[in-house]
Design a protein around this motif. Structure first.
Motif, short mmCIF file in Angstrom:
data_model
loop_
_atom_site.label_atom_id
_atom_site.label_comp_id
_atom_site.label_asym_id
_atom_site.label_seq_id
_atom_site.Cartn_x
_atom_site.Cartn_y
_atom_site.Cartn_z
N HIS A 54 0.84 -1.16 -0.24
CA HIS A 54 0.04 0.07 -0.13
C HIS A 54 0.92 1.34 -0.04
O HIS A 54 0.52 2.21 -0.77
CB HIS A 54 -0.90 -0.17 1.23
CG HIS A 54 -1.91 1.29 1.22
ND1 HIS A 54 -2.78 1.24 2.40
CD2 HIS A 54 -2.37 1.96 0.33
CE1 HIS A 54 -3.65 2.11 2.20
NE2 HIS A 54 -3.63 2.52 0.97
N HIS A 58 1.29 4.30 -2.98
CA HIS A 58 1.29 5.55 -2.74
C HIS A 58 2.32 6.15 -3.47
O HIS A 58 2.31 7.55 -4.03
CB HIS A 58 0.87 5.93 -1.37
CG HIS A 58 -0.41 5.87 -0.92
ND1 HIS A 58 -1.21 6.89 -0.10
CD2 HIS A 58 -1.47 4.86 -1.17
CE1 HIS A 58 -2.44 6.46 0.03
NE2 HIS A 58 -2.52 5.26 -0.43
N CYS A 123 -6.66 8.86 1.98
CA CYS A 123 -6.57 7.35 1.69
C CYS A 123 -7.90 6.70 2.19
O CYS A 123 -8.29 7.03 3.49
CB CYS A 123 -5.25 6.84 2.34
SG CYS A 123 -5.12 5.07 2.25
N GLY A 124 -8.08 5.60 1.78
CA GLY A 124 -9.27 4.68 2.03
C GLY A 124 -9.03 3.70 3.15
O GLY A 124 -9.86 3.03 3.65
N HIS A 129 -0.58 0.95 6.46
CA HIS A 129 0.69 1.67 5.77
C HIS A 129 1.87 1.10 6.33
O HIS A 129 1.76 1.10 7.63
CB HIS A 129 0.63 3.34 5.62
CG HIS A 129 0.06 3.67 4.54
ND1 HIS A 129 0.45 3.79 3.07
CD2 HIS A 129 -1.18 4.20 4.44
CE1 HIS A 129 -0.53 4.23 2.44
NE2 HIS A 129 -1.36 4.70 3.15
ZN LIG Z 1 -4.46 4.53 0.24
#
Ligand SMILES: [Zn+2]
Length: 157
Positions: A54, A58, A123-124, A129
């Motif tokens: 993830h 990004h 961000c969903g 992260h």
């Molecule tokens: Zn994200």
């Protein structure tokens, strides 16, 4: 059901990390869009954990655009072994592999402040992260080298 090229690839025959051109599609006005397979780890032997993948996603979103013209999208495979890269026009896989190598080096050198989109608004799934994981996986991929060919190791400089 439509036949999809990616599912006809023999995933046991490839040698990751590599860049592979999947297709070049031409629109009704002659514009071309290319789809690449950016395979970071060997299929069915490794998979990048979700948090690291993830964060790599990004960061590739920015760093690949810095290094390659015409980037439309770069999104992870569900199998977590790499990414689809969609671009305007056609690029040589060597040029894409060099851009990917540079982007992974950028990730390796980054700090948390360099990661875009890490809060609840941007961000969903901002809790999921890991820059530590992203950098450890980038180091492994860079140590192995990125090939411009999926079947024969042609590691780019
Ligand atoms: Zn994200």
């Amino acid at each position: 059901m439509a036949k999809v090229e990616s599912f006809t690839l023999d995933h046991t025959a490839v040698k990751a990390p590599y860049v592979r051109l999947i297709t070049v599609e031409e629109g009704s006005k002659g514009d071309k869009i290319s789809n690449y397979d950016l395979r970071l780890v060997q299929p069915n032997e490794n998979a990048i954990p979700t948090a690291g993948l993830h964060t790599i996603e990004h960061m590739l979103a920015g760093y690949l655009r810095d290094r390659l013209d015409g980037v439309i999208d770069c999104s992870p495979f569900g199998c977590r072994t790499g990414f689809h890269l969609i671009t305007w026009g056609e690029h040589d896989t060597t040029d894409v592999a060099k851009a990917l190598k540079g982007a992974l080096q950028d990730i390796e050198a980054a700090t948390w402040d360099d990661v875009q989109g890490t809060d609840i608004r941007s961000c969903g799934n901002y809790r999921d992260h890991s820059l530590f994981s992203a950098q450890e996986w980038c180091r492994k991929i860079l140590d192995e080298g990125i090939s411009s060919d999926p079947f024969v190791r042609k590691v780019v400089e």
